[in-house]
Design a protein around this motif. Structure first.
Motif, PDB file in Angstrom:
ATOM      1  N   ALA A 121      -1.438 -12.100  11.410  1.00 16.57           N
ATOM      2  CA  ALA A 121      -1.340 -12.096  12.877  1.00 16.57           C
ATOM      3  C   ALA A 121      -0.142 -11.232  13.281  1.00 16.57           C
ATOM      4  O   ALA A 121       0.860 -11.178  12.570  1.00 16.57           O
ATOM      5  N   GLU A 122      -0.288 -10.552  14.411  1.00 15.49           N
ATOM      6  CA  GLU A 122       0.782  -9.654  14.885  1.00 15.49           C
ATOM      7  C   GLU A 122       1.230 -10.094  16.283  1.00 15.49           C
ATOM      8  O   GLU A 122       0.412 -10.328  17.183  1.00 15.49           O
ATOM      9  N   TRP A 123       2.518 -10.197  16.484  1.00 20.84           N
ATOM     10  CA  TRP A 123       3.074 -10.546  17.797  1.00 20.84           C
ATOM     11  C   TRP A 123       3.120  -9.310  18.667  1.00 20.84           C
ATOM     12  O   TRP A 123       3.713  -8.301  18.301  1.00 20.84           O
ATOM     13  N   ARG A 136      -1.957 -11.219  18.058  1.00 18.63           N
ATOM     14  CA  ARG A 136      -3.260 -10.590  17.788  1.00 18.63           C
ATOM     15  C   ARG A 136      -3.677 -10.934  16.367  1.00 18.63           C
ATOM     16  O   ARG A 136      -2.923 -10.709  15.414  1.00 18.63           O
ATOM     17  N   ASP A 137      -4.872 -11.456  16.262  1.00 19.53           N
ATOM     18  CA  ASP A 137      -5.384 -11.869  14.946  1.00 19.53           C
ATOM     19  C   ASP A 137      -6.043 -10.664  14.255  1.00 19.53           C
ATOM     20  O   ASP A 137      -6.890 -10.002  14.857  1.00 19.53           O
ATOM     21  N   TRP A 138      -5.657 -10.421  13.004  1.00 19.75           N
ATOM     22  CA  TRP A 138      -6.209  -9.281  12.256  1.00 19.75           C
ATOM     23  C   TRP A 138      -7.475  -9.756  11.502  1.00 19.75           C
ATOM     24  O   TRP A 138      -7.440 -10.061  10.319  1.00 19.75           O
ATOM     25  N   SER A 139      -8.559  -9.805  12.197  1.00 19.11           N
ATOM     26  CA  SER A 139      -9.796 -10.303  11.583  1.00 19.11           C
ATOM     27  C   SER A 139     -10.296  -9.385  10.470  1.00 19.11           C
ATOM     28  O   SER A 139     -11.003  -9.832   9.552  1.00 19.11           O
ATOM     29  N   ALA A 140      -9.958  -8.099  10.518  1.00 20.88           N
ATOM     30  CA  ALA A 140     -10.417  -7.156   9.481  1.00 20.88           C
ATOM     31  C   ALA A 140      -9.719  -7.399   8.148  1.00 20.88           C
ATOM     32  O   ALA A 140     -10.199  -6.957   7.093  1.00 20.88           O
ATOM     33  N   GLY A 178      -6.334  -6.886 -13.740  1.00 20.86           N
ATOM     34  CA  GLY A 178      -5.080  -6.152 -13.921  1.00 20.86           C
ATOM     35  C   GLY A 178      -3.914  -6.753 -13.160  1.00 20.86           C
ATOM     36  O   GLY A 178      -2.797  -6.219 -13.201  1.00 20.86           O
ATOM     37  N   GLY A 179      -4.169  -7.847 -12.422  1.00 12.74           N
ATOM     38  CA  GLY A 179      -3.092  -8.520 -11.693  1.00 12.74           C
ATOM     39  C   GLY A 179      -2.854  -7.966 -10.301  1.00 12.74           C
ATOM     40  O   GLY A 179      -1.855  -8.289  -9.673  1.00 12.74           O
ATOM     41  N   THR A 180      -3.787  -7.134  -9.803  1.00 10.27           N
ATOM     42  CA  THR A 180      -3.602  -6.528  -8.479  1.00 10.27           C
ATOM     43  C   THR A 180      -4.499  -7.190  -7.441  1.00 10.27           C
ATOM     44  O   THR A 180      -5.545  -7.766  -7.768  1.00 10.27           O
ATOM     45  N   LEU A 181      -4.082  -7.065  -6.199  1.00 11.41           N
ATOM     46  CA  LEU A 181      -4.803  -7.612  -5.057  1.00 11.41           C
ATOM     47  C   LEU A 181      -5.141  -6.462  -4.125  1.00 11.41           C
ATOM     48  O   LEU A 181      -4.278  -5.669  -3.759  1.00 11.41           O
ATOM     49  N   SER A 182      -6.413  -6.314  -3.779  1.00 11.86           N
ATOM     50  CA  SER A 182      -6.838  -5.219  -2.919  1.00 11.86           C
ATOM     51  C   SER A 182      -7.052  -5.744  -1.502  1.00 11.86           C
ATOM     52  O   SER A 182      -7.935  -6.575  -1.259  1.00 11.86           O
ATOM     53  N   VAL A 183      -6.215  -5.265  -0.560  1.00  8.20           N
ATOM     54  CA  VAL A 183      -6.251  -5.729   0.833  1.00  8.20           C
ATOM     55  C   VAL A 183      -6.478  -4.529   1.754  1.00  8.20           C
ATOM     56  O   VAL A 183      -5.845  -3.483   1.569  1.00  8.20           O
ATOM     57  N   PRO A 184      -7.376  -4.635   2.740  1.00  5.36           N
ATOM     58  CA  PRO A 184      -7.607  -3.515   3.672  1.00  5.36           C
ATOM     59  C   PRO A 184      -6.305  -3.079   4.343  1.00  5.36           C
ATOM     60  O   PRO A 184      -5.466  -3.906   4.711  1.00  5.36           O
ATOM     61  N   PHE A 185      -6.158  -1.774   4.532  1.00  4.94           N
ATOM     62  CA  PHE A 185      -4.994  -1.129   5.149  1.00  4.94           C
ATOM     63  C   PHE A 185      -3.739  -1.219   4.279  1.00  4.94           C
ATOM     64  O   PHE A 185      -2.729  -0.598   4.584  1.00  4.94           O
TER      65      PHE A 185
END
Length: 392
Positions: free
Chosen positions: A23-25, A33-37, A47-54
């Protein structure tokens, strides 16, 4: 949630699933603002990684949920050039599984649950393997071990007798003694008889070859003696012919005897000398044949000794192997026959178990002893095994 996770010190790893909300103030509007994407459930890859949009691939293994949340917020602010840093919330959706192996009913992979201990993990895996599963297998193992021991022990006895026979054969003996370590064994009579037959056959075969070669040498020696006598007689005839030719020579010069007679006398000397040369050549050939017969006799002995030596080396190797295998099967018989093992298997008493945890921390794998109340972490491998019996 387990205590370690509530304290925020749980380190994430592959196969952990996270629930991420961002969420962004909005300073201008004074709203969130909620980041629904971005919001949703994510899994940490092998491999220990996390893939997150943006954000892209973010290293998550070895970090806490709070560290991952902070990293996501900073990455979004930098990549999107935001005035305010988005607030990321990261919670555990599902822990990576734990594994259990050994003396349990259903070894394998299981979902992790909070406050998990070794005892609880064994319960999840169906409990300790039932004694009924051991009984038939123990009986089968005992029968198999006894059968295998009988086979290897029989091989051992046969090889001991064979080695004794080979040693006697190499020494040229006509019999051999049974090794003291197996005296009195009921199987010896047949085994010794078989090896004695081989010993007699080897020595008989060698004797026949040597006798044949001795006979050949005798014939050749007799032939040489006969040729030498012929040479002696022939030489006497040569001497007489030479004297006759010497007496005819002066008469032929005076014309009292025809030259043809002189030539005939000289020709007789030459023919007689040629026969002597033939006899000497035949003697040389006979001596060469005697030398060859002597060499053949030596080769016959060497061939037998070479074959016996190679056979003894192989017998020694086979004997060591049979002795080792018989010893191993004897140990298995003792283990299967041990009262403590039988009691634990037949259900007379609960089997004593040993526990250990295999855990990966900071990229290093370690194994530590555990008890029933030892806490289990996600990703741990629990080993359950029977404690050694008295015989072991």
């Amino acid at each position: 949630m387990p205590q370690f996770a509530a304290a925020g010190d749980y380190q994430l790893g592959p196969l952990d699933k996270l629930n991420i909300r961002v969420a962004e103030w909005q300073t201008v509007d004074g709203t969130f603002r909620d980041w629904s994407a971005v919001n949703g459930e994510y899994s940490i890859g092998p491999g220990g990684t996390l893939s997150v949009p943006f954000v892209g691939n973010l290293q998550a293994a070895g970090k806490t949920t709070a560290e991952v949340a902070s990293a996501i917020g900073l990455a979004l602010q930098r990549k999107l050039a935001l005035a305010d840093k988005p607030e990321a919330s990261v919670e555990m959706a599902q822990f990576r599984p734990f594994y259990i192996s050994g003396e349990v009913q259903n070894p394998g992979q299981f979902p992790f649950v909070p406050d998990l201990t070794v005892l609880k993990a064994i319960s999840i895996a169906g409990g300790i393997r039932r004694n009924a599963d051991y009984g038939p297998q123990l009986g089968k193992d005992l029968v198999t071990a006894k059968g295998s021991f009988d086979i290897y022990d029989d091989q051992r006895i046969r090889l001991l007798v064979k080695r004794a026979r080979i040693d006697a054969d190499l020494a040229g003996k006509t019999s051999f003694e049974v090794p003291k370590e197996i005296e009195g064994d009921p199987r010896l009579a047949t085994i010794v008889a078989d090896e004695m037959a081989i010993l007699v056959s080897d020595q008989k075969s060698l004797k026949l070859k040597l006798d044949a070669l001795d006979d050949l040498k005798g014939v050749l020696q007799a032939e040489i003696e006969s040729l030498q006598k012929k040479i002696t007689n022939q030489q006497k005839q040569v001497d007489l012919a030479e004297k006759q030719a010497e007496s005819i020579g002066p008469l032929a010069q005076k014309g009292l005897v025809a030259n043809a007679r002189l030539l005939s006398s000289q020709q007789s000397v030459t023919d007689l000398q040629g026969k002597i040369l033939d006899y000497e050549t035949a003697i040389l050939t006979a001596k060469q044949s005697i030398s060859k017969a002597e060499q053949d006799a030596i080769d016959a002995r060497n061939s037998l000794n070479s074959a016996l030596t190679a056979s003894r080396q192989q017998t020694e190797a086979d004997l060591n192997e049979a002795t080792l295998k018989a010893g191993m099967q004897k140990g298995l018989i003792a283990q299967a026959s041990d009262p403590a093992t039988a009691a634990s298997i037949t259900g007379d008493q609960e089997p004593a178990l040993l526990y250990s945890l295999v855990r990966i921390a900071d990229g290093k794998t370690s194994e530590v002893e555990a008890k029933e109340d030892t806490p289990v972490l996600p990703g741990d491998v629990i080993k359950v095994k029977l404690a050694p019996t008295a015989s072991q």
